[in-house]
Scaffold this motif. Structure first.
Motif, short mmCIF file in Angstrom:
data_model
loop_
_atom_site.label_atom_id
_atom_site.label_comp_id
_atom_site.label_asym_id
_atom_site.label_seq_id
_atom_site.Cartn_x
_atom_site.Cartn_y
_atom_site.Cartn_z
N GLY A 217 46.41 33.63 43.47
CA GLY A 217 45.30 32.93 44.12
C GLY A 217 45.61 31.46 44.35
N ALA A 218 46.28 30.84 43.39
CA ALA A 218 46.61 29.42 43.51
C ALA A 218 47.63 29.17 44.61
CB ALA A 218 47.14 28.89 42.17
N GLY B 220 54.27 41.41 45.39
CA GLY B 220 53.87 42.82 45.32
C GLY B 220 52.92 43.10 44.18
N PRO B 221 53.28 42.74 42.93
CA PRO B 221 52.36 42.95 41.81
C PRO B 221 51.05 42.18 41.95
CG PRO B 221 54.60 42.63 41.00
CD PRO B 221 54.63 42.34 42.47
N ALA B 222 51.10 40.97 42.53
CA ALA B 222 49.87 40.19 42.71
C ALA B 222 48.93 40.90 43.69
CB ALA B 222 50.20 38.78 43.20
N GLN B 223 49.49 41.49 44.75
CA GLN B 223 48.67 42.23 45.71
C GLN B 223 48.04 43.45 45.06
OE1 GLN B 223 51.52 42.85 48.91
NE2 GLN B 223 50.73 41.10 50.08
N LYS B 224 48.78 44.12 44.18
CA LYS B 224 48.24 45.29 43.48
C LYS B 224 47.06 44.89 42.59
CE LYS B 224 52.41 48.16 43.45
NZ LYS B 224 53.46 48.80 42.63
N LEU C 219 49.06 36.96 37.22
CA LEU C 219 49.32 37.26 38.64
C LEU C 219 48.10 36.95 39.50
CD1 LEU C 219 51.25 40.61 38.10
CD2 LEU C 219 52.23 38.50 39.01
N MET C 220 46.93 37.21 38.96
CA MET C 220 45.69 36.92 39.69
C MET C 220 45.54 35.41 39.89
SD MET C 220 41.81 38.02 38.60
CE MET C 220 41.85 37.15 37.03
N VAL C 221 45.78 34.65 38.83
CA VAL C 221 45.64 33.20 38.90
C VAL C 221 46.75 32.59 39.76
CG1 VAL C 221 45.84 31.07 37.54
CG2 VAL C 221 44.39 32.96 36.73
N ALA C 222 47.99 32.96 39.48
CA ALA C 222 49.11 32.39 40.23
C ALA C 222 49.05 32.77 41.70
CB ALA C 222 50.44 32.83 39.60
N GLY D 231 42.39 31.14 32.02
CA GLY D 231 42.15 31.88 33.25
C GLY D 231 40.84 31.45 33.90
N LYS D 232 39.82 31.30 33.09
CA LYS D 232 38.51 30.86 33.61
C LYS D 232 38.61 29.46 34.20
CE LYS D 232 33.69 30.30 32.11
NZ LYS D 232 32.76 30.39 30.95
N GLU D 233 39.27 28.58 33.46
CA GLU D 233 39.45 27.21 33.95
C GLU D 233 40.16 27.19 35.30
OE1 GLU D 233 42.46 23.61 32.67
OE2 GLU D 233 41.38 24.63 31.04
N SER D 234 41.20 28.02 35.42
CA SER D 234 41.99 28.07 36.66
C SER D 234 41.17 28.61 37.83
CB SER D 234 43.23 28.94 36.45
OG SER D 234 44.03 28.45 35.40
N ILE D 235 40.52 29.74 37.60
CA ILE D 235 39.77 30.41 38.68
C ILE D 235 38.67 29.50 39.23
CG2 ILE D 235 38.18 32.31 39.18
CD1 ILE D 235 39.90 33.94 37.07
N ILE D 236 37.95 28.86 38.32
CA ILE D 236 36.86 27.98 38.75
C ILE D 236 37.40 26.80 39.57
CG2 ILE D 236 35.10 26.37 37.89
CD1 ILE D 236 34.64 28.36 35.59
N SER D 237 38.64 26.41 39.30
CA SER D 237 39.19 25.23 39.97
C SER D 237 39.60 25.48 41.41
CB SER D 237 40.40 24.69 39.18
OG SER D 237 41.55 25.50 39.38
N PHE D 238 39.89 26.75 41.77
CA PHE D 238 40.36 26.96 43.15
C PHE D 238 39.59 28.04 43.92
CE2 PHE D 238 43.11 29.97 40.77
CZ PHE D 238 42.94 31.12 41.53
#
Length: 601
Positions: free
Chosen positions: A480-481, A436-440, A475-478, A550-557
């Protein structure tokens, strides 16, 4: 057990999706009179028996380690967590952690012996043993008549604890097992009377736990004492079992339950390990600042140089955050135990489930505080300069002793991945609502950001808002992953470790801020001026780490528009409206510590 105040008690891991009120956290300033008396008694013992004889520990005087353990048992320190009916003091979880904290700073050798005995040596029987097993063994362990050791690690089974090759075979008459195998890195092996041994029956998927009395006539032999980088007077040996006979009634819990025992024992061990690093940091800071106040270069005390002030301030801020987070989690565990007992669970069941509930926080603390104490010791050596590299000063021993903390009780790499993995599993069970929080957060990324100027007139109003934004980053990273990799997420270790670093920084920074906010409300902001500075300084660094990871994670997936959108969100979520002057913050912290000539918080 200490009484608990009514509060909004979050489940383990829920801190990432819910806001915690400062009134609901426990701080060291909340110690009861009984806890402060215990603290004073433990500190006095530490100074008299441990610190005053540091050379004996550095010279591998194993007999003196055993002697100090015996004295600790006579004073009741080995039985703080043990129920009174088994010869212990029956004190609450906070008191257990407090004892581990203040008894551990004299030397890592005694700290390791104490932690191995009271934690993984005693608690498996207290928590999983039958009534007969507890009556027979726990009083001896609680008083120091016997010492315990924990035999899990093998040459081929370290982080993969369940892969051990030690075997247990049932006798033809069904009355005993014969254990054969090799264990290594066994703390307290040289003077223990009892082992908690893990072995596999036939081709069982999971290992089984056994209580094994140490009797050389029963096929138990040992290797020589290991020569180690640090914790030199902690007895560490290999243990060999050759047709060692163990009565069937000495099986711990049930067949195949050993892995569960091992994991839950390690949860307790992890938070206690964090506690065991705290007073070491305080002592290192105090020793370093006293030296810096005395040492002159260019006719100036080196503590007056800005470069040294940076070190004193950063060391202090990390120690403060570690204290804040460790005691916050300790009280949550204690309150969860009390809640379960009130609901009708036995103390045994309540403590097992209470600690297991906060396994995520235990892993977070183990990683964060073990790394902070190593950094603290490293900076302590640097402040001492060449003298810090000499055995004539205590800094090099502190550095060597600190190094093991990142390895045992599960390596920090394992604990990083474990913290995120457990959180995802909790979400799947419905214990923590991540979806729920991740969708928000996703909806917020798609929307138009607000350009209103917020009111930051109250203490920590901006900092608390930043904490909430950092949670959005996780929440954004988790989210998305998980969406990208699903059940295969465990295979992406670099991503899990980066996400764990975000999770860790959020918990530690939030804990420091909540502690300071609580104390500012009851004692006045002026009295907490330095604590406010330390909390802001710690958060400033946390924001940088979250942005990097966060940047490292986002770029990876993520790719294309999704990646661009998430990176824009990351910048938004890691931006201050009013950046703190960290140079001034460091000056304020360093001047206070210099003036007091000790870690004084």
């Amino acid at each position: 057990m200490e009484t608990t105040e009514k509060k909004d008690l979050l489940r383990g891991g829920q801190f990432i999706v819910k806001e915690t009120k400062c009134e609901d956290v426990f701080t060291p300033e909340d110690f009861t009179e009984e806890q402060n008396m215990m603290k004073d008694a433990v500190m006095e013992f530490n100074e008299r028996e441990i610190v005053a004889h540091r050379d004996r520990f550095e010279n591998r005087d194993f007999a003196y380690t055993e002697e100090c353990m015996t004295k600790a048992g006579e004073l009741g320190f080995l039985g703080v967590a043990v129920p009174e009916e088994y010869g212990g003091l029956g004190m609450g979880f906070v008191s257990t952690v407090l004892t581990c904290d203040y008894i551990s700073s004299g030397t890592g050798s005694f700290s390791t012996a104490f932690g191995a005995h009271t934690g993984i040596g005693t608690m498996p029987i207290t928590l999983y043993g039958t009534e007969e097993q507890k009556q027979k063994y726990v009083p001896r362990l609680a008083t120091g008549e016997w010492f315990g050791a924990y035999c899990l690690t093998e040459p081929g089974a370290g982080s993969d604890a369940n892969s051990g090759k030690t075997i247990a075979a049932l006798s033809e008459d069904g009355k005993s097992y014969k254990i054969n195998g090799q264990k290594m890195w066994i703390s307290n092996a040289g003077f223990c009377k009892l082992f908690i041994v893990f072995a596999r029956l036939e081709k069982d998927k999971n290992i089984t736990g056994f209580i094994v009395e140490n009797d050389p006539k029963n096929g138990i032999t040992m290797g020589e004492e290991e020569h180690k980088l640090g914790i030199r007077a902690s007895s560490t040996r290999q243990v060999f079992f050759n047709d060692t006979v163990v009565p069937v009634e000495n099986m711990l819990a049930g067949r195949g339950e050993g892995f569960k025992i091992a994991m839950n024992a390690l949860n307790i061990g992890r938070i206690k390990l964090a506690a065991a690093c705290l007073d070491s940091q305080r002592r290192i800071i105090t020793t370093a600042v006293k030296y810096a106040n005395e040492r002159k270069q260019f006719d100036t005390r080196i503590s007056d140089f800005g470069a040294i002030k940076v070190k004193i301030a950063e060391m202090s801020a990390s120690a403060y955050a570690g204290e804040s987070a460790t005691y916050r989690a300790s009280k949550d565990i204690e309150d969860r135990i009390a809640m379960r007992e009130a609901a009708g669970n036995t103390h045994q069941e309540a403590e097992l489930k209470g600690v297991e509930e906060y396994a995520i926080e235990c892993s977070i603390l183990k990683v964060a505080v073990s790394e902070d104490v190593q950094n603290c010791a490293d900076e302590g050596i640097q402040i001492f300069g060449g003298m810090g590299f000499s055995e004539d000063t205590p800094m090099e021993a502190a550095w060597r002793d600190a190094r093991i903390a990142r390895i045992y009780e599960g390596t920090n790499e394992i604990n990083r991945m474990l913290s995120v993995g457990l959180l995802v599993k909790k979400a799947m069970k419905g214990h923590v609502d991540l979806l729920g929080p991740a969708q928000k957060v996703q909806e917020e990324l798609m929307g138009i950001p607000s350009f209103d100027t917020p009111d930051y007139s109250e203490l920590f109003s901006e900092e608390k808002e930043i904490i909430q934004k950092l949670k959005k980053v996780f929440l954004m990273v988790a989210g998305g992953a998980v969406q990208k990799y699903g059940q295969e997420l465990e295979a992406h270790q670099q991503l899990l470790i980066a996400a764990a670093d975000i999770l860790i920084e959020i918990y530690m920074a939030e804990s420091a801020i909540l502690r300071t906010e609580k104390n500012a409300k009851r004692f006045g902001e002026e009295s907490q001026a330095t604590q406010i500075a330390m909390s802001k300084l710690y958060l400033y660094h946390a924001v940088d780490i979250v942005e990097e990871k966060g940047k490292e994670s986002i770029i990876s997936f993520a790719e294309g528009d999704e990646q661009r959108m998430m990176l824009m969100g990351l910048r938004r979520f890691t931006k201050y409206q009013n950046y703190p002057d960290i140079v001034d913050l460091r000056k304020e912290i360093a001047e206070k510590v210099k003036e007091e000539e000790k870690y004084c918080f």
